[in-house]
Design a protein around this motif. Structure first.
Motif, mmCIF file in Angstrom:
data_model
loop_
_atom_site.group_PDB
_atom_site.id
_atom_site.type_symbol
_atom_site.label_atom_id
_atom_site.label_comp_id
_atom_site.label_asym_id
_atom_site.label_seq_id
_atom_site.Cartn_x
_atom_site.Cartn_y
_atom_site.Cartn_z
ATOM 1 N N GLU A 24 -9.401 5.432 -0.402
ATOM 2 C CA GLU A 24 -10.382 5.959 0.543
ATOM 3 C C GLU A 24 -9.749 6.961 1.505
ATOM 4 N N VAL A 25 -8.493 6.716 1.881
ATOM 5 C CA VAL A 25 -7.788 7.628 2.794
ATOM 6 C C VAL A 25 -7.442 8.946 2.098
ATOM 7 N N THR A 26 -7.056 8.866 0.836
ATOM 8 C CA THR A 26 -6.509 10.047 0.156
ATOM 9 C C THR A 26 -7.559 10.876 -0.575
ATOM 10 N N LEU A 27 -8.710 10.277 -0.912
ATOM 11 C CA LEU A 27 -9.730 11.018 -1.670
ATOM 12 C C LEU A 27 -10.561 11.926 -0.756
ATOM 13 N N GLU A 84 1.965 -11.597 0.801
ATOM 14 C CA GLU A 84 2.279 -12.418 -0.369
ATOM 15 C C GLU A 84 1.027 -12.808 -1.152
ATOM 16 N N SER A 85 -0.153 -12.512 -0.599
ATOM 17 C CA SER A 85 -1.407 -12.903 -1.251
ATOM 18 C C SER A 85 -1.705 -12.007 -2.453
ATOM 19 N N PRO A 86 -2.285 -12.574 -3.513
ATOM 20 C CA PRO A 86 -2.700 -11.765 -4.662
ATOM 21 C C PRO A 86 -3.727 -10.694 -4.297
ATOM 22 N N LYS A 87 -4.477 -10.903 -3.204
ATOM 23 C CA LYS A 87 -5.489 -9.931 -2.797
ATOM 24 C C LYS A 87 -4.894 -8.723 -2.076
ATOM 25 N N PHE A 88 -3.627 -8.819 -1.662
ATOM 26 C CA PHE A 88 -3.045 -7.757 -0.845
ATOM 27 C C PHE A 88 -3.042 -6.417 -1.580
ATOM 28 N N SER A 89 -2.597 -6.410 -2.824
ATOM 29 C CA SER A 89 -2.515 -5.150 -3.570
ATOM 30 C C SER A 89 -3.906 -4.582 -3.833
ATOM 31 N N TYR A 90 -4.895 -5.458 -4.039
ATOM 32 C CA TYR A 90 -6.263 -4.998 -4.247
ATOM 33 C C TYR A 90 -6.759 -4.225 -3.023
ATOM 34 N N TRP A 91 -6.570 -4.804 -1.840
ATOM 35 C CA TRP A 91 -7.034 -4.145 -0.629
ATOM 36 C C TRP A 91 -6.216 -2.901 -0.320
ATOM 37 N N PHE A 92 -4.915 -2.951 -0.594
ATOM 38 C CA PHE A 92 -4.084 -1.758 -0.375
ATOM 39 C C PHE A 92 -4.620 -0.590 -1.204
ATOM 40 N N ASP A 93 -4.903 -0.848 -2.478
ATOM 41 C CA ASP A 93 -5.379 0.212 -3.371
ATOM 42 C C ASP A 93 -6.724 0.768 -2.905
ATOM 43 N N ARG A 94 -7.619 -0.116 -2.479
ATOM 44 C CA ARG A 94 -8.945 0.341 -2.035
ATOM 45 C C ARG A 94 -8.838 1.234 -0.793
ATOM 46 N N VAL A 95 -8.027 0.788 0.165
ATOM 47 C CA VAL A 95 -7.904 1.573 1.397
ATOM 48 C C VAL A 95 -7.171 2.882 1.119
ATOM 49 N N VAL A 138 -3.685 1.822 15.709
ATOM 50 C CA VAL A 138 -3.598 3.072 14.956
ATOM 51 C C VAL A 138 -2.305 3.040 14.153
ATOM 52 N N THR A 139 -2.415 3.298 12.853
ATOM 53 C CA THR A 139 -1.226 3.273 12.002
ATOM 54 C C THR A 139 -1.391 4.229 10.825
ATOM 55 N N HIS A 140 -0.267 4.781 10.367
ATOM 56 C CA HIS A 140 -0.243 5.546 9.119
ATOM 57 C C HIS A 140 0.104 4.646 7.938
ATOM 58 N N ASP A 141 0.518 3.415 8.229
ATOM 59 C CA ASP A 141 1.018 2.495 7.211
ATOM 60 C C ASP A 141 -0.125 1.603 6.731
ATOM 61 N N ILE A 142 -0.617 1.863 5.533
ATOM 62 C CA ILE A 142 -1.749 1.092 5.009
ATOM 63 C C ILE A 142 -1.360 -0.367 4.800
ATOM 64 N N SER A 143 -0.127 -0.620 4.376
ATOM 65 C CA SER A 143 0.337 -2.006 4.227
ATOM 66 C C SER A 143 0.234 -2.758 5.542
ATOM 67 N N GLU A 144 0.616 -2.089 6.608
ATOM 68 C CA GLU A 144 0.553 -2.683 7.947
ATOM 69 C C GLU A 144 -0.885 -3.008 8.315
ATOM 70 N N ALA A 145 -1.783 -2.072 8.049
ATOM 71 C CA ALA A 145 -3.192 -2.275 8.366
ATOM 72 C C ALA A 145 -3.770 -3.461 7.599
#
Length: 250
Positions: A247-250, A233-244, A191-198
């Motif tokens: 979804e959390v905020t909408l 460090e992966s190029p996909k990290f920001s993509y997944w961060f934005d998607r999650v 359980v985390t509030h930190d999307i980066s962590e997730a």
């Protein structure tokens, strides 16, 4: 068969004057060896769900099983790691790690040997006689995790276990904890509030709705990197961060 099955679970808090619906018709399965992160709006019931999985409180309706058995009947199969390490400052690291086993009368020679081997394996062997104040924040969290793993639980519940350490330490601790859990082939629910962590740690991310909580979306994170830090460090990290995040905020 899934290791953990949560089936149509509801939980309602009742008082003399009112009732609060915290969780509604929540269904989720976790396979053995998976690392799942649970995110959602503040106050949506994430910690309440962990308490039910740990058998600390019964659901109002629905079932929760581990290996097909009700959680109340599976004592010792769930390890719970809290926000703070809760190490006793007057006890050595070895004594802290053995404490839970001792209290539950499970401190057999075999259990002690296993716990000591874990301390040695994960870099705390030379600190067995040290006190918690002599260790860094990251080392304390490692000791707390080893204390939890000493029971050989089938499922680990992690309730924001990195929130009490500073940001820089958190990066290292995430790597340490993730490495230990994966090396020991444990199943974990974070359980985390930190999307980066997730995004950096989880195989799947489960997004809950606002209270009453139910499953809104499940993301499978396809970042091919061996550690949380490498994932960041992966190029996909920001993509997944934005998607999650959306979804959390909408």
């Amino acid at each position: 068969m899934a290791l953990l099955d949560i089936n149509h679970v509801d939980i309602i808090y009742q008082t003399e004057k009112s009732e609060t619906e915290a969780v509604r018709d929540l269904t989720l399965s976790i396979d053995e060896g998976e690392f799942i992160a649970l995110v959602g709006p503040s106050g949506c019931g994430k910690t309440t769900l962990l308490s039910m999985i740990a058998g600390l409180m019964p659901p109002t309706d629905g079932t929760i099983t581990i290996d097909g058995q009700p959680v109340v009947a599976r004592g010792g199969n769930v390890g719970y790691m809290l926000q703070r390490d809760n190490l006793f400052e007057w006890r050595t690291i070895e004594q802290n790690v053995m404490l839970g086993l001792s209290v539950q009368k499970k401190l057999t020679p075999e259990a002690r040997e296993y716990a000591i081997s874990m301390l040695d394996k994960y870099g705390l062997g030379e600190f067995k006689s040290a006190f918690p104040t002599e260790l860094s924040g990251g080392m304390r969290q490692r000791a707390a995790l080893i204390r939890t793993l000493a029971f050989k639980p089938r499922l680990l519940l992690l309730d924001e276990p990195f929130s009490a350490v500073d940001f820089q330490t958190r990066m290292t601790v995430c790597d340490d904890v993730h490495s230990i859990i994966k090396n020991e082939n444990k199943t974990a629910l974070l359980v985390t509030h930190d999307i980066s962590e997730a995004v950096s740690m989880a195989d799947r991310i489960v997004v809950l709705t606002k209270r009453p909580a139910t499953v809104k979306t499940v993301f499978t994170i396809d970042i091919d990197a061996p550690t949380p830090l490498k994932r960041r460090e992966s190029p996909k990290f920001s993509y997944w961060f934005d998607r999650v995040w959306k979804e959390v905020t909408l």
